[in-house]
Write a protein that holds these residues in place. Structure first.
Motif, PDB file in Angstrom:
ATOM      1  N   GLU A  11       0.819  -1.215   0.000  1.00 57.90           N
ATOM      2  CA  GLU A  11       0.000   0.000   0.000  1.00 57.90           C
ATOM      3  C   GLU A  11       0.852   1.264   0.000  1.00 57.90           C
ATOM      4  O   GLU A  11       0.504   2.243  -0.679  1.00 57.90           O
ATOM      5  CB  GLU A  11      -0.955   0.007   1.198  1.00 57.90           C
ATOM      6  CG  GLU A  11      -2.082  -1.020   1.099  1.00 57.90           C
ATOM      7  CD  GLU A  11      -1.691  -2.428   1.558  1.00 57.90           C
ATOM      8  OE1 GLU A  11      -0.495  -2.629   1.901  1.00 57.90           O
ATOM      9  OE2 GLU A  11      -2.551  -3.312   1.587  1.00 57.90           O
ATOM     10  N   ASP A  12       1.961   1.269   0.748  1.00 58.53           N
ATOM     11  CA  ASP A  12       2.796   2.480   0.803  1.00 58.53           C
ATOM     12  C   ASP A  12       3.373   2.796  -0.572  1.00 58.53           C
ATOM     13  O   ASP A  12       3.418   3.953  -1.000  1.00 58.53           O
ATOM     14  CB  ASP A  12       3.937   2.294   1.813  1.00 58.53           C
ATOM     15  CG  ASP A  12       3.421   2.328   3.250  1.00 58.53           C
ATOM     16  OD1 ASP A  12       2.247   2.733   3.444  1.00 58.53           O
ATOM     17  OD2 ASP A  12       4.177   1.940   4.156  1.00 58.53           O
ATOM     18  N   GLU A  13       3.827   1.754  -1.281  1.00 60.46           N
ATOM     19  CA  GLU A  13       4.392   1.951  -2.626  1.00 60.46           C
ATOM     20  C   GLU A  13       3.313   2.459  -3.584  1.00 60.46           C
ATOM     21  O   GLU A  13       3.565   3.345  -4.405  1.00 60.46           O
ATOM     22  CB  GLU A  13       4.969   0.636  -3.164  1.00 60.46           C
ATOM     23  CG  GLU A  13       6.250   0.163  -2.480  1.00 60.46           C
ATOM     24  CD  GLU A  13       5.986  -0.658  -1.226  1.00 60.46           C
ATOM     25  OE1 GLU A  13       4.848  -0.625  -0.721  1.00 60.46           O
ATOM     26  OE2 GLU A  13       6.932  -1.305  -0.741  1.00 60.46           O
ATOM     27  N   VAL A  14       2.125   1.896  -3.472  1.00 62.52           N
ATOM     28  CA  VAL A  14       1.036   2.308  -4.373  1.00 62.52           C
ATOM     29  C   VAL A  14       0.641   3.759  -4.094  1.00 62.52           C
ATOM     30  O   VAL A  14       0.458   4.556  -5.018  1.00 62.52           O
ATOM     31  CB  VAL A  14      -0.179   1.361  -4.215  1.00 62.52           C
ATOM     32  CG1 VAL A  14      -1.370   1.875  -5.015  1.00 62.52           C
ATOM     33  CG2 VAL A  14       0.197  -0.041  -4.674  1.00 62.52           C
ATOM     34  N   ARG A  15       0.556   4.105  -2.809  1.00 64.66           N
ATOM     35  CA  ARG A  15       0.192   5.499  -2.473  1.00 64.66           C
ATOM     36  C   ARG A  15       1.257   6.464  -2.967  1.00 64.66           C
ATOM     37  O   ARG A  15       0.948   7.573  -3.388  1.00 64.66           O
ATOM     38  CB  ARG A  15       0.014   5.645  -0.955  1.00 64.66           C
ATOM     39  CG  ARG A  15      -1.301   5.082  -0.465  1.00 64.66           C
ATOM     40  CD  ARG A  15      -1.651   5.546   0.949  1.00 64.66           C
ATOM     41  NE  ARG A  15      -2.655   4.647   1.498  1.00 64.66           N
ATOM     42  CZ  ARG A  15      -2.378   3.588   2.251  1.00 64.66           C
ATOM     43  NH1 ARG A  15      -1.141   3.315   2.572  1.00 64.66           N
ATOM     44  NH2 ARG A  15      -3.354   2.808   2.681  1.00 64.66           N
ATOM     45  N   ALA A  16       2.517   6.045  -2.950  1.00 64.46           N
ATOM     46  CA  ALA A  16       3.596   6.917  -3.449  1.00 64.46           C
ATOM     47  C   ALA A  16       3.496   7.084  -4.962  1.00 64.46           C
ATOM     48  O   ALA A  16       3.839   8.145  -5.512  1.00 64.46           O
ATOM     49  CB  ALA A  16       4.959   6.328  -3.065  1.00 64.46           C
ATOM     50  N   LEU A  17       3.027   6.050  -5.658  1.00 66.77           N
ATOM     51  CA  LEU A  17       2.873   6.136  -7.116  1.00 66.77           C
ATOM     52  C   LEU A  17       1.690   7.004  -7.513  1.00 66.77           C
ATOM     53  O   LEU A  17       1.700   7.645  -8.569  1.00 66.77           O
ATOM     54  CB  LEU A  17       2.682   4.734  -7.709  1.00 66.77           C
ATOM     55  CG  LEU A  17       3.896   3.822  -7.740  1.00 66.77           C
ATOM     56  CD1 LEU A  17       3.485   2.431  -8.216  1.00 66.77           C
ATOM     57  CD2 LEU A  17       4.957   4.396  -8.658  1.00 66.77           C
TER      58      LEU A  17
END
Ligand code: SF4
Ligand code: SF4
Length: 187
Positions: free
Chosen positions: A75-81
């Motif tokens: 989720e953190d990676e997706v939110r950063a994208l």
């Protein structure tokens, strides 16, 4: 004349005659459309010079939640994208919710040029396992009693699903597999 798909599997051709297929959404559900990477967008534009096939959508809380659900544990990676307040491209739909590339004979984009999500649907990966999206409208899902039958119906296999999923992750900005290093890969 009943619309038919020309380079799709038999089940997708039959599904297109029944509708609504995976190429249509309910009006107001745009937040739940998958994002389109720049590479996928440019590849379509090279083969199907058609203006109006893409739309810019806000990274709304509903869209971000949807994107996060596709990649549990990342989720953190997706939110950063897809940071809130920014925008992403998606496929545009008409006033009836049909993808702009859906023509009278089915998808007007050659199969190998379509977005990876289109090529994968209704299949996806969860870790090393191939999973099937929960869909009541997908005829392949309704007719198949096992994953093997689904592969057969959709003219695909596990290796292809895994490869397409890895490519999708790369062009969306994620490493090819959860926890792996990002590498450059030719397409
Ligand atoms: S690009 Fe083609 S396969 Fe993908 S949603 Fe549009 S019409 Fe369907
Ligand atoms: S993938 Fe499923 S929903 Fe999409 S056209 Fe084929 S059978 Fe229909």
């Amino acid at each position: 004349m009943t619309p038919t798909r020309t380079d799709d599997s038999d089940v997708c051709r039959r599904c297109s005659q029944l509708g609504p297929t995976c190429c249509r959404i309910a009006i107001g559900q745009e937040d739940f459309c998958f994002p389109l990477s720049q590479m996928e967008k440019e590849r379509i534009q090279e083969h199907v010079p058609y203006t109006g096939g893409f739309a810019l959508s806000p990274n709304s809380p509903a869209f971000i939640k949807f994107a996060c659900r596709l990649f549990p544990g990342e989720e953190d990676e997706v939110r950063a994208l897809f940071p809130e307040g920014k925008e992403h491209f998606r496929l545009a739909v008409d006033s009836m919710g049909a993808c702009r590339f859906l023509g009278p004979l089915g998808c007007e984009v050659p199969r190998e040029v379509r977005p990876y999500f289109c090529r994968l649907y209704p299949l996806w990966m969860a870790g090393s396992e191939v999973i099937v999206f929960d869909s009541t409208t997908c005829l392949a899902r309704r007719e198949s009693r096992s994953l093997g039958q689904m592969y057969h119906a959709l003219d695909t296999n596990r290796a292809t699903v895994k490869d397409l999923y890895g490519r999708l992750r790369l062009v969306w900005g994620l490493p090819p597999a959860k926890g792996a290093s990002r590498v450059n890969k030719g397409f």
